[in-house]
Motif scaffolding. Structure first.
Motif, PDB file in Angstrom:
ATOM      1  N   CYS A 220       0.855  -1.196   0.000  1.00 15.95           N
ATOM      2  CA  CYS A 220       0.000   0.000   0.000  1.00 15.95           C
ATOM      3  C   CYS A 220       0.885   1.238   0.000  1.00 15.95           C
ATOM      4  O   CYS A 220       1.809   1.346   0.800  1.00 15.95           O
ATOM      5  CB  CYS A 220      -0.913  -0.009   1.226  1.00 15.95           C
ATOM      6  SG  CYS A 220      -1.776   1.542   1.470  1.00 15.95           S
ATOM      7  N   ASP A 222       0.272   4.165   0.971  1.00 16.04           N
ATOM      8  CA  ASP A 222       0.117   5.050   2.122  1.00 16.04           C
ATOM      9  C   ASP A 222       0.712   4.474   3.402  1.00 16.04           C
ATOM     10  O   ASP A 222       1.552   5.091   4.031  1.00 16.04           O
ATOM     11  CB  ASP A 222      -1.355   5.395   2.318  1.00 16.04           C
ATOM     12  CG  ASP A 222      -1.911   6.123   1.108  1.00 16.04           C
ATOM     13  OD1 ASP A 222      -1.198   7.025   0.611  1.00 16.04           O
ATOM     14  OD2 ASP A 222      -3.013   5.789   0.661  1.00 16.04           O
ATOM     15  N   CYS A 223       0.272   3.303   3.786  1.00 15.97           N
ATOM     16  CA  CYS A 223       0.727   2.757   5.069  1.00 15.97           C
ATOM     17  C   CYS A 223       1.975   1.896   4.920  1.00 15.97           C
ATOM     18  O   CYS A 223       2.697   1.701   5.893  1.00 15.97           O
ATOM     19  CB  CYS A 223      -0.383   1.956   5.746  1.00 15.97           C
ATOM     20  SG  CYS A 223      -0.832   0.453   4.850  1.00 15.97           S
ATOM     21  N   HIS A 238      -9.373  -2.366   3.491  1.00 17.46           N
ATOM     22  CA  HIS A 238      -8.064  -1.853   3.907  1.00 17.46           C
ATOM     23  C   HIS A 238      -8.141  -0.362   4.245  1.00 17.46           C
ATOM     24  O   HIS A 238      -7.473   0.097   5.172  1.00 17.46           O
ATOM     25  CB  HIS A 238      -7.007  -2.088   2.837  1.00 17.46           C
ATOM     26  CG  HIS A 238      -5.706  -1.461   3.210  1.00 17.46           C
ATOM     27  ND1 HIS A 238      -4.961  -1.906   4.278  1.00 17.46           N
ATOM     28  CD2 HIS A 238      -5.046  -0.374   2.733  1.00 17.46           C
ATOM     29  CE1 HIS A 238      -3.900  -1.137   4.418  1.00 17.46           C
ATOM     30  NE2 HIS A 238      -3.928  -0.198   3.502  1.00 17.46           N
ATOM     31  N   CYS A 242      -6.039   1.710   7.082  1.00 23.35           N
ATOM     32  CA  CYS A 242      -4.801   2.244   6.514  1.00 23.35           C
ATOM     33  C   CYS A 242      -4.208   3.360   7.381  1.00 23.35           C
ATOM     34  O   CYS A 242      -3.031   3.326   7.725  1.00 23.35           O
ATOM     35  CB  CYS A 242      -5.053   2.721   5.094  1.00 23.35           C
ATOM     36  SG  CYS A 242      -3.559   3.197   4.233  1.00 23.35           S
TER      37      CYS A 242
HETATM   38 ZN    ZN Z   1      -2.533   1.279   3.539  1.00 24.75          ZN
END
Ligand code: ZN
Ligand code: ZN
Ligand code: ZN
Ligand code: ZN
Ligand code: ZN
Length: 507
Positions: A220, A222-223, A238, A242
């Motif tokens: 991912c 972002d995370c 998710h 997240c």
């Molecule tokens: Zn994420």
């Protein structure tokens, strides 16, 4: 008039004071995480996950159809207006300017360099070639870490090779990971460090099929925490977790960096309190999600009590003027940390002349004398807020002792009543549950997960029929501070204290 002026001055002064969550406290919070994660699971993975998932489905459907107990009524708006909110100072004991000495443990997040905890650039990233579990930003850091990693690396590599977990069920995947931890500990004849257990529990893999080959995975954006293979894509499930996973990383980096998190208690909290959820409440009071997480961890228990009182008595105005609340299974690092929170988030909103909060628990080690939590303003208004502590004490012993005070509400935060290993591996809950019910007053119980709150209620129902004043459901005053958990990780990789709650009475 004079009074108003003084209050404003008060407010100004408060702005300069802040609560500092020091490193010790963060380390303590971390201990809870460990308890949730591994001990519990190692003590009996089967009876905790598998039967629950199917059982809970039907009950959960029922929960969803229940009316929201915290919906605001017009009656409450009038009661709010009649309450005189008072600001309070945070005790100077909570203010600390100096940096405490580092005493944190090491952490593992599969996407961080195990040595310097940066997120390496894709082309600089180096994995441990043998076990493939650990990431480094450079060969230099890989070399540096090797002496600490050497004894466990080969055995983990062998164990991972011997297990075929791709496309296994979530339950089997959990059992395999627990088995790897146990077998590797036997092989190297020492307990794994917490971060080493995290390597086994939270290594990089596809969230869906558990594909582990690094070249086949994307994470991912972002995370960075959750990865997927070419056959699987992250979905809206998710998205729910997240940002919590990013907050978790921030918490880890703060602990590792020995940084202090400064939190202001809201100075005029009861004026602002409009029964919005914790997220809305905390985001107004803080500058970042990280600060929100820490503030919510403090506010969650008093606000959950406030909510339970309203459910139990019908409105805040009907709460007894002399109120006694028992907090069962209290721990220093949660219920007692920044103890003024009980005044700020609970007492200020109630029109009581006396509020006695009794903290009882075998794991409580604060055996202090009775402590007044009232600020000057409270005292001036004739409001007495008192805390009593019964350390190293089981509830049923407290109830039968000379210091017993009859409660109006009994609460227990994240107790895990369903577990038969209560305290010191003994099932002490049975006698405690009998005594809780014997009080014949409303009871507030919270839990990390939906499954646990339902199991808790089921266990208590074995002792007595219950009248559910609030059926198990999501607590709008849940903590926002995430802990990683693999207990139910196909549903949620993070858990929160007081995330679920229920209020009941003996029938
Ligand atoms: Zn994420
Ligand atoms: Zn590094
Ligand atoms: Zn390795
Ligand atoms: Zn996959
Ligand atoms: Zn006060």
């Amino acid at each position: 008039m004079g009074r108003n002026r003084r209050r404003r001055a008060h407010n100004k002064e408060i702005k300069d004071r802040k609560l500092v969550i020091d490193d010790k406290k963060k380390a303590d919070i971390d201990e809870d995480n460990e308890e949730v994660d591994v001990n519990r699971k190692l003590n009996g993975i089967e009876d905790e996950s598998k039967p629950l998932l199917s059982d809970s489905k039907t009950i959960l459907d029922k929960i969803k159809t229940l009316p929201n107990a915290t919906t605001k009524t017009s009656q409450d708006q009038t009661s709010e207006a009649s309450i005189s909110p008072e600001p309070c100072l945070i005790g100077p004991s909570q203010v600390s300017g100096s940096k405490p000495q580092s005493q944190h443990r090491d952490y593992y997040l599969h996407y961080l360099c195990q040595v310097c905890k940066i997120i390496p650039e894709v082309d600089q990233k180096v994995n441990c070639a043998k076990c493939k579990l650990v990431t480094y930003c450079s060969t230099e850091h890989k070399r540096q870490h090797w002496p600490a990693h050497a004894d466990v690396c080969q055995i983990l590599a062998d164990l991972f090779k011997s297990k075929n977990f791709k496309n296994s069920t979530p339950d089997d995947f959990r059992k395999i990971r627990v088995d790897i931890i146990e077998k590797s500990e036997q092989a190297i004849e020492r307990p794994l460090e917490k971060f080493e257990k995290e390597m086994v529990l939270y290594f990089n893999r596809c969230f869906k099929c558990y594909e582990q080959a690094d070249g086949l995975l994307k994470s991912c954006k972002d995370c960075k925490h959750v990865s997927f293979c070419k056959d699987h894509r992250l979905n809206e499930d998710h998205e729910k977790h997240c940002s919590s996973l990013s907050v978790y990383r921030d918490i880890v980096l703060h602990i590792i960096g020995d940084d202090l998190v400064s939190i202001y208690f809201p100075d005029t909290f009861s004026q602002k309190f409009k029964e919005v959820d914790m997220k809305t409440l905390c985001s107004k009071e803080t500058d970042s999600e990280l600060e929100s997480a820490f503030l919510s961890e403090l506010a969650t228990s008093p606000l959950s009590v406030l909510q339970a009182l309203k459910i139990a008595f019908g409105s805040y105005e009907k709460v007894p003027k002399k109120l006694c609340v028992h907090v069962i299974g209290a721990e220093n690092d949660f219920e007692l940390s920044a103890i003024e929170k009980w005044e700020i988030f609970l007492a200020h909103y109630l029109q009581c002349s006396e509020i006695l909060i009794v903290f009882i628990g075998p794991e409580l080690y604060h055996q202090g004398p009775t402590q007044s939590l009232s600020c000057e303003e409270c005292e001036a208004w004739g409001k007495h807020i008192i805390a009593k502590f019964h350390a190293h004490t089981l509830y049923h012993d407290y109830v039968q002792g000379a210091n017993y005070v009859k409660p109006d509400l009994v609460c227990s935060f994240n107790p895990g009543f369903y577990r038969s290993t209560g305290f010191n591996k003994e099932d002490t809950w049975e006698k405690t549950i009998v005594q809780i019910l014997h009080q014949n007053v409303p009871v507030l119980v919270t839990a990390y997960t939906e499954i646990e709150i339902i199991k808790d209620v089921e266990r208590i129902q074995q002792t007595s029929k219950l009248k559910l004043l609030q059926a198990p459901s999501i607590n709008m005053f849940s903590s926002l501070k995430p802990f990683l958990s693999f207990v139910n990780d196909e549903v949620s990789p993070v858990i929160f204290k007081n995330h679920y709650y229920t209020v009941f009475k003996k029938k």
